[in-house]
Enzyme design. Structure first.
Site, PDB file in Angstrom:
ATOM      1  N   GLN A 173      -4.398  -1.610   9.784  1.00 36.66           N
ATOM      2  CA  GLN A 173      -4.416  -2.931   9.155  1.00 36.66           C
ATOM      3  C   GLN A 173      -4.987  -3.972  10.123  1.00 36.66           C
ATOM      4  OE1 GLN A 173      -3.735  -3.433   5.952  1.00 36.66           O
ATOM      5  NE2 GLN A 173      -3.980  -5.639   5.967  1.00 36.66           N
ATOM      6  N   LYS A 200       0.849  -1.206   0.000  1.00 35.74           N
ATOM      7  CA  LYS A 200       0.000   0.000   0.000  1.00 35.74           C
ATOM      8  C   LYS A 200       0.881   1.252   0.000  1.00 35.74           C
ATOM      9  CE  LYS A 200      -3.856  -2.359   2.263  1.00 35.74           C
ATOM     10  NZ  LYS A 200      -4.659  -2.636   3.465  1.00 35.74           N
ATOM     11  N   ASP A 245     -10.786   3.148   4.558  1.00 32.02           N
ATOM     12  CA  ASP A 245     -11.173   1.731   4.459  1.00 32.02           C
ATOM     13  C   ASP A 245     -12.698   1.576   4.364  1.00 32.02           C
ATOM     14  OD1 ASP A 245      -9.231  -0.287   4.346  1.00 32.02           O
ATOM     15  OD2 ASP A 245      -8.729  -0.078   6.471  1.00 32.02           O
TER      16      ASP A 245
END
Ligand code: GUN
Length: 292
Positions: A96, A52, A119
């Protein structure tokens, strides 16, 4: 049979974003800035987060990697999130998952400012998605919708069977495929670990989206001719003949199922790379929303 090439499509999307970022720079505007928080040393999570951050650099975003020790307390992590929420220099950030067992994931996700939740996991954003309002769509489902759109896969009036009800993939996928529009306008069945006789659903599906994490679960005798298959599975299966000692394996027995499919995603190179591209797309959206 046509392979839905997520690697190529994600590169296309990244190029489109890079052009916009270049334009922003030329206009003297601030470029998007994404931060990724990783707790602990899980190999797969480190790989994803590294990817990412690298992608940000590739397309001209600013990026920050926040690496925290496995032993961090919930309060310390919450303090870090508060800091990121208040950092005016930052457009969006992700934490994460999964987190270590001693940390309450729900509490962490609720602490993230919805305006920076690229997200799309915060209830505010999830609710907006369900209500067709502009928001951050979770990256994996968003990537699948983009693949369907860019390959002109017709989903209208089709029977879509989703396997798996996770908050990250299955549940949002079932909502997106039932929303108005193309892709969308599907009749959706959401199946999961307690569903009886899953084959009865998969055999009648026009579109199957598997997010189960069981390697080679979906076999040719479970699908009908012409089916569209989207494989979200990414399980590391030990393989001594491979330099890394494992291979990434999907939920679908590709060799068998692809012979009956009209469209199918490979693993790797299907949904996986799309996820990162859509996270970047969400970060660009976050920047634009903050500029307004
Ligand atoms: N773990 C697996 N997928 C994801 C994702 O899309 N976002 C975050 N934050 N964690 C994940």
């Amino acid at each position: 049979m046509q392979v839905l090439d997520g690697k190529k499509t994600s590169e296309d999307i990244k190029k489109e974003i890079a052009i916009e970022v270049q334009q922003m720079k030329e206009n003297g505007e601030k470029v998007p800035h994404l931060a990724a928080v990783i707790v602990g040393n899980d190999g797969a999570s480190l790989t994803y987060v590294g990817s990412k951050v690298r992608s940000c650099q590739q397309i001209g975003f600013d990026s920050t990697l926040v690496s925290l020790p496995e032993t961090i307390t919930e309060d310390e992590l919450l303090a870090k999130i508060k800091e990121l929420n208040e950092d005016d220099n930052l457009d969006g950030f992700i934490v994460q998952l999964p987190l270590p067992k001693h940390i309450n994931e729900e509490k962490i996700l609720l602490a993230i400012d919805p305006d920076k939740d690229v997200d799309g996991f915060h209830p505010t954003n999830f609710g907006k998605m369900a209500l067709d309002m502009e928001t951050f769509i979770p990256a994996t489902p968003f990537g699948i919708m983009q693949l369907l759109k860019r390959y002109n896969v017709d989903t209208v009036g089709k029977h879509t069977v989703v396997i798996g009800r996770s908050h990250i993939v299955g549940r949002p996928m079932s909502i997106l495929m039932s929303r108005k529009g193309n892709p969308g306008d599907s009749t959706v069945t959401l199946t999961h670990s307690r569903t009886k006789n899953i084959e009865e659903f998969t055999k009648n599906a026009d579109i199957i989206i598997t997010a189960l994490g069981v390697p080679n679960y979906l076999k040719a005798d479970m699908v009908k001719d012409g089916v569209v298959v989207i494989d979200v599975g990414i399980t590391r299966v030990a393989d001594a003949s491979h330099p890394k000692g494992y291979v990434i394996t999907g939920d679908v027995d590709f060799d068998g199922v692809s012979k009956k499919s009209s469209f199918i995603t490979p693993v790797p190179g299907g949904v996986g790379p799309m996820t990162i591209a859509m996270l970047l797309q969400n970060t660009l959206l976050a920047r634009k929303m903050r500029m307004k």
